[in-house]
Scaffold this active site. Structure first.
Site, PDB file in Angstrom:
ATOM      1  N   ASP A  27      -1.334 -18.559   5.649  1.00 22.10           N
ATOM      2  CA  ASP A  27      -0.639 -17.277   5.766  1.00 22.10           C
ATOM      3  C   ASP A  27       0.873 -17.473   5.692  1.00 22.10           C
ATOM      4  OD1 ASP A  27      -0.589 -14.390   6.307  1.00 22.10           O
ATOM      5  OD2 ASP A  27       0.147 -14.945   8.297  1.00 22.10           O
ATOM      6  N   ARG A  50       3.524  -1.768  -4.395  1.00 18.90           N
ATOM      7  CA  ARG A  50       3.881  -2.437  -3.138  1.00 18.90           C
ATOM      8  C   ARG A  50       2.874  -3.512  -2.723  1.00 18.90           C
ATOM      9  NH1 ARG A  50       3.471   0.381   1.263  1.00 18.90           N
ATOM     10  NH2 ARG A  50       2.017   1.901   0.463  1.00 18.90           N
ATOM     11  N   LYS A  51       1.855  -3.740  -3.532  1.00 20.04           N
ATOM     12  CA  LYS A  51       0.796  -4.701  -3.205  1.00 20.04           C
ATOM     13  C   LYS A  51       1.001  -6.011  -3.961  1.00 20.04           C
ATOM     14  CE  LYS A  51      -2.655  -1.122  -2.400  1.00 20.04           C
ATOM     15  NZ  LYS A  51      -3.965  -0.606  -2.832  1.00 20.04           N
TER      16      LYS A  51
END
Length: 182
Positions: free
Chosen positions: A100, A152-153
């Site tokens: 992450d 926005r992804k």
């Protein structure tokens, strides 16, 4: 650049090969710096120790054109035994956390270069596949890259590899640029 991190990974032959080139930028990840807001405390304070993540360096190539995105980042980490879930094996939750963190570095690198819009970006999902145990203590390479961008992804993939390039874990992730701050 933190010269200690750079010197550490430059002294490891398989890592040093990734640090060469005219366009290569190698720097200590900003998340390793203590901030008064408490932001990044996990990587700057909690995990920043000889038994945790002793050293961390992010590496990427500056694109040839000033309008191109940085589509891939590499993050070298030296892991200590304090991250164990089993003897000499990194805890799976930490493996996911490392993925992450590395994948999430793609966004601010590009925001700093004004190649994607500014704003807060957060993980919407991160699906991790554990292929082989991630050893501790050890130095690993995490790679992260954009697979596609839709407004926005930011769709991404990441891997954790050992010194021989064997994939130990992989992840598919979606990061979303928030419409407003939290």
């Amino acid at each position: 650049m933190d010269s200690l991190d750079h010197a550490h990974f430059s002294a490891i032959p398989w890592c040093a090969r990734h640090l060469k080139g005219n366009r290569v930028i190698a720097e200590t990840a900003p998340s390793r710096s203590v901030k008064s807001t408490g932001e990044d405390a996990l990587f700057a304070e909690t995990l920043n120790s000889e038994s945790g993540i002793a050293r961390m360096l992010r590496v990427y190539e500056e694109p040839l054109s000033s309008t191109e995105r940085v589509d891939e980042v590499k993050v070298f980490l030296t892991l200590g035994s304090g991250l164990n879930g089993w003897p000499n094996v990194c805890h799976g939750g930490l493996v996911t956390t490392i993925l992450d963190e590395a994948i999430g570095m793609l966004v601010p690198i590009n925001q700093d270069r004004k190649r994607i819009p500014a704003g807060m970006c957060m993980t919407a999902y991160l699906n991790t596949t554990f292929v082989k145990p991630v050893p501790t203590p050890a130095t690993i390479l995490t790679r992260a890259r954009f697979t596609r961008v839709e407004g926005r992804k930011y769709f991404t993939q990441g891997t954790i590899e050992d010194e021989k390039g064997v994939i130990l874990a992989r992840a598919d992730a979606l990061f979303v640029l928030l419409k407003s701050s939290l």
